[in-house]
Write an enzyme that holds these catalytic residues in place. Structure first.
Site, PDB file in Angstrom:
ATOM      1  N   SER A  44      52.066  85.456  55.599  1.00  0.00           N
ATOM      2  CA  SER A  44      53.271  85.535  56.447  1.00  0.00           C
ATOM      3  C   SER A  44      54.175  86.755  56.411  1.00  0.00           C
ATOM      4  O   SER A  44      53.913  87.238  55.235  1.00  0.00           O
ATOM      5  CB  SER A  44      53.916  84.137  56.572  1.00  0.00           C
ATOM      6  OG  SER A  44      54.583  84.143  55.176  1.00  0.00           O
ATOM      7  N   GLY A  45      55.059  86.906  57.449  1.00  0.00           N
ATOM      8  CA  GLY A  45      55.769  87.999  57.261  1.00  0.00           C
ATOM      9  C   GLY A  45      57.431  87.553  57.798  1.00  0.00           C
ATOM     10  O   GLY A  45      57.253  86.713  58.405  1.00  0.00           O
TER      11      GLY A  45
ATOM     12  N   GLY B 232      49.367  94.631  48.240  1.00  0.00           N
ATOM     13  CA  GLY B 232      48.828  95.950  47.779  1.00  0.00           C
ATOM     14  C   GLY B 232      47.040  96.259  48.197  1.00  0.00           C
ATOM     15  O   GLY B 232      46.883  95.243  49.052  1.00  0.00           O
TER      16      GLY B 232
ATOM     17  N   ASP C 285      55.030  94.473  47.225  1.00  0.00           N
ATOM     18  CA  ASP C 285      56.119  93.446  47.353  1.00  0.00           C
ATOM     19  C   ASP C 285      56.321  92.942  45.864  1.00  0.00           C
ATOM     20  O   ASP C 285      57.396  92.502  45.628  1.00  0.00           O
ATOM     21  CB  ASP C 285      55.207  92.403  48.120  1.00  0.00           C
ATOM     22  CG  ASP C 285      54.079  91.874  48.042  1.00  0.00           C
ATOM     23  OD1 ASP C 285      53.616  92.436  46.881  1.00  0.00           O
ATOM     24  OD2 ASP C 285      53.410  91.049  48.676  1.00  0.00           O
TER      25      ASP C 285
ATOM     26  N   ASN D  39      47.219  89.830  37.565  1.00  0.00           N
ATOM     27  CA  ASN D  39      47.215  89.172  38.764  1.00  0.00           C
ATOM     28  C   ASN D  39      46.533  87.647  38.510  1.00  0.00           C
ATOM     29  O   ASN D  39      45.577  87.611  37.943  1.00  0.00           O
ATOM     30  CB  ASN D  39      46.356  89.709  39.801  1.00  0.00           C
ATOM     31  CG  ASN D  39      47.113  90.945  40.201  1.00  0.00           C
ATOM     32  OD1 ASN D  39      47.846  90.802  41.405  1.00  0.00           O
ATOM     33  ND2 ASN D  39      46.592  92.321  39.894  1.00  0.00           N
TER      34      ASN D  39
ATOM     35  N   GLY E 251      58.826  82.950  46.675  1.00  0.00           N
ATOM     36  CA  GLY E 251      59.044  81.737  47.288  1.00  0.00           C
ATOM     37  C   GLY E 251      58.407  80.518  46.386  1.00  0.00           C
ATOM     38  O   GLY E 251      58.981  79.406  46.587  1.00  0.00           O
TER      39      GLY E 251
END
Length: 492
Positions: free
Chosen positions: A15-16, A81, A240, A299, A408
């Site tokens: 989402s954005g 990325g 991000d 990650n 989030g």
């Protein structure tokens, strides 16, 4: 300082959002203007991003800012990325960009290592070997004779491509380029040897710029579409996670961070890269950060697991996170455990079935209720955090005294507490809008409102809501970790 407003575009893998942040009297206030899905498109066996839809959503957000008469000073864009866009000699986009979840990169690192060894690739870049890194995507396209790659005059990473569409100016922002496994963290330049083996040249990339660089102003076309004037776009920390790390409200350096969302990224902020035998063996990465820092991290799969389960199970979709947490809390701890980073969870047709099959193959009870499925995911994530944290502690140049969870996922208080329990150190959770805040604050830094990252973090501490957690049930979680290690598999 009175009402200095900045516009952030924050694009994640699902989402954005467009968000306005206004600084006044050393306080930052956020206002979300728009939110929209970022959907992977499947066509002819490949997965793509709809970059034109994302561009349209950015324009829509800018229109909303104009309609509300918000006097924005600049615009910044951050994204996930590794993914990129090909630009032709005429300046046109040549193809909708592939998603990093496309299957063409299955086995791609091994194919690349036939030309340049894994050890040499890591030694030059210090980047975690992951099949979807830009280097392996490009090599896979080169090997199969991709027409867009053959015709590409420039290759722009996602935030740079969107910035180009809005301004007509091309740059390569450092933090997003650092995710590609083509950049040397010592020289901060692309490694020609790696590019040559992937069938590309350094001339195909725009000049590298550091976070806080002014890119250009909105084109006349965008100004007419939005009703805005010649607003500048600033190259913020375009990755991000780099923006999120800039928002960590830490004091001093003895902290680790966990950027929690679709992915969980755990690491530390250091001044020089850590590239040695241990970091290679443990597959840690050295990505670019703000003010020339290095994000030494790994990650880890994140809320992708649960969100895929929720997408498939109607009952799970009906639950809010508070209800899911209540159900998970009431379920037995460590009944079923998985390795969240096992290949079988990368992009399965059915996530619940993938979890079931993992448990069957490791001779564990299958999570047979929504509550047990959720508990399995949360327990497994927290124990995977512990596994990565133990490696991080071994390599960090300082003792790690606190974990900051941002993004989030930090809103999930049960998982925050589980993380503290598993790691055995205090946790500070928040800000939840870490990525957007980091984006906005780098614009404020470019504007001269704050001078250093320490100033940025002090302002965030004064503005952002955070929660603290202390470790509990140490013996129980140590026993859970021992069980996790017995069922940990990375070959399923």
């Amino acid at each position: 300082m009175k009402n200095a407003c900045f516009f952030a575009v924050d694009l994640g893998a699902t989402s954005g959002r467009t968000i306005v942040g206004c600084l006044s009297d050393q306080q930052l206030e956020l206002q979300q203007l728009t939110r929209f899905p970022n959907t992977i498109i499947q066509v002819n066996g490949h997965y793509y991003w709809d970059i034109y839809a994302l561009y349209g959503e950015i324009v829509k957000g800018l229109k909303e800012a104009a309609d509300r008469q918000i006097p924005i000073r600049s615009i910044g864009i951050d994204t996930w990325g590794v993914d990129f866009v090909f630009i032709g000699k005429d300046g046109e986009l040549l193809r909708t960009p592939y998603s990093y979840r496309d299957t063409q990169t299955v086995g791609a690192p091994e194919a690349y290592f036939k030309e340049i060894s894994r050890r040499e690739v890591y030694g030059l870049t210090g980047i975690q070997i992951m099949n979807f890194n830009s280097l392996y995507q490009l090599h896979a396209l080169y090997r199969r004779g991709c027409s867009a790659l053959a015709a590409a005059d420039k290759i722009l990473f996602m935030p740079d491509a969107l910035g180009y569409m809005l301004t007509g100016k091309m740059t390569t922002e450092y933090t997003i380029a650092s995710t590609s496994q083509m950049l040397n963290p010592r020289t901060k330049n692309f490694e020609d040897k790696l590019l040559d083996a992937a069938g590309v040249k350094s001339a195909q990339f725009a000049p590298i710029v550091l976070p806080g660089t002014r890119l250009g102003v909105l084109t006349d076309e965008v100004q007419k579409q939005t009703g805005l004037g010649a607003i500048p776009i600033v190259s913020v920390a375009g990755h991000d996670t780099a923006s999120a790390v800039a928002s960590v409200p830490a004091v001093g350096e003895r902290f680790a961070y966990l950027s929690s969302g679709t992915w969980s990224l755990m690491g530390i902020e250091i001044k020089e890269p850590i590239i040695n035998e241990e970091s290679l063996e443990k597959n840690f990465t050295n990505e670019g950060g703000v003010e020339g820092t290095v994000r030494f991290l790994k990650n880890i799969c994140g809320m992708w697991l649960l969100e895929r389960c929720r997408a498939e199970r109607p009952v799970l979709r009906e639950y809010g996170y508070d209800e899911l947490n209540r159900l998970a809390s009431a379920s037995p701890a460590f009944r079923s455990l998985i390795n969240p980073d096992a290949p079988c969870f990368a992009n399965p047709k059915s996530m619940p079935n993938a979890i079931r099959q993992y448990c069957e193959q490791t001779e564990q009870p299958v999570p047979d209720t929504d509550a047990r499925l959720t508990r399995c995911i949360f327990d497994s994530l927290a124990l995977r955090y512990k596994q990565v944290f133990k490696d991080l502690q071994q390599m960090a140049p300082f003792p790690i005294e606190r974990l900051h969870i941002i993004g989030g996922g930090s809103k999930n208080e049960l998982l925050d507490q589980f993380a503290s329990n598993a790691l055995g150190i205090p946790v500070t959770a928040g800000p939840t809008e870490g990525t957007a805040i980091g984006n906005l604050m780098m614009q404020a830094k470019a504007d001269g409102i704050v001078a250093t990252i320490e100033d940025v973090r002090a302002l965030i501490r004064a503005s952002a809501e955070t929660r603290s957690f202390e470790p509990q049930d140490n013996d129980l979680w140590e026993a859970g970790y021992r069980k996790y290690l017995t069922v940990y598999r990375d070959d399923l």
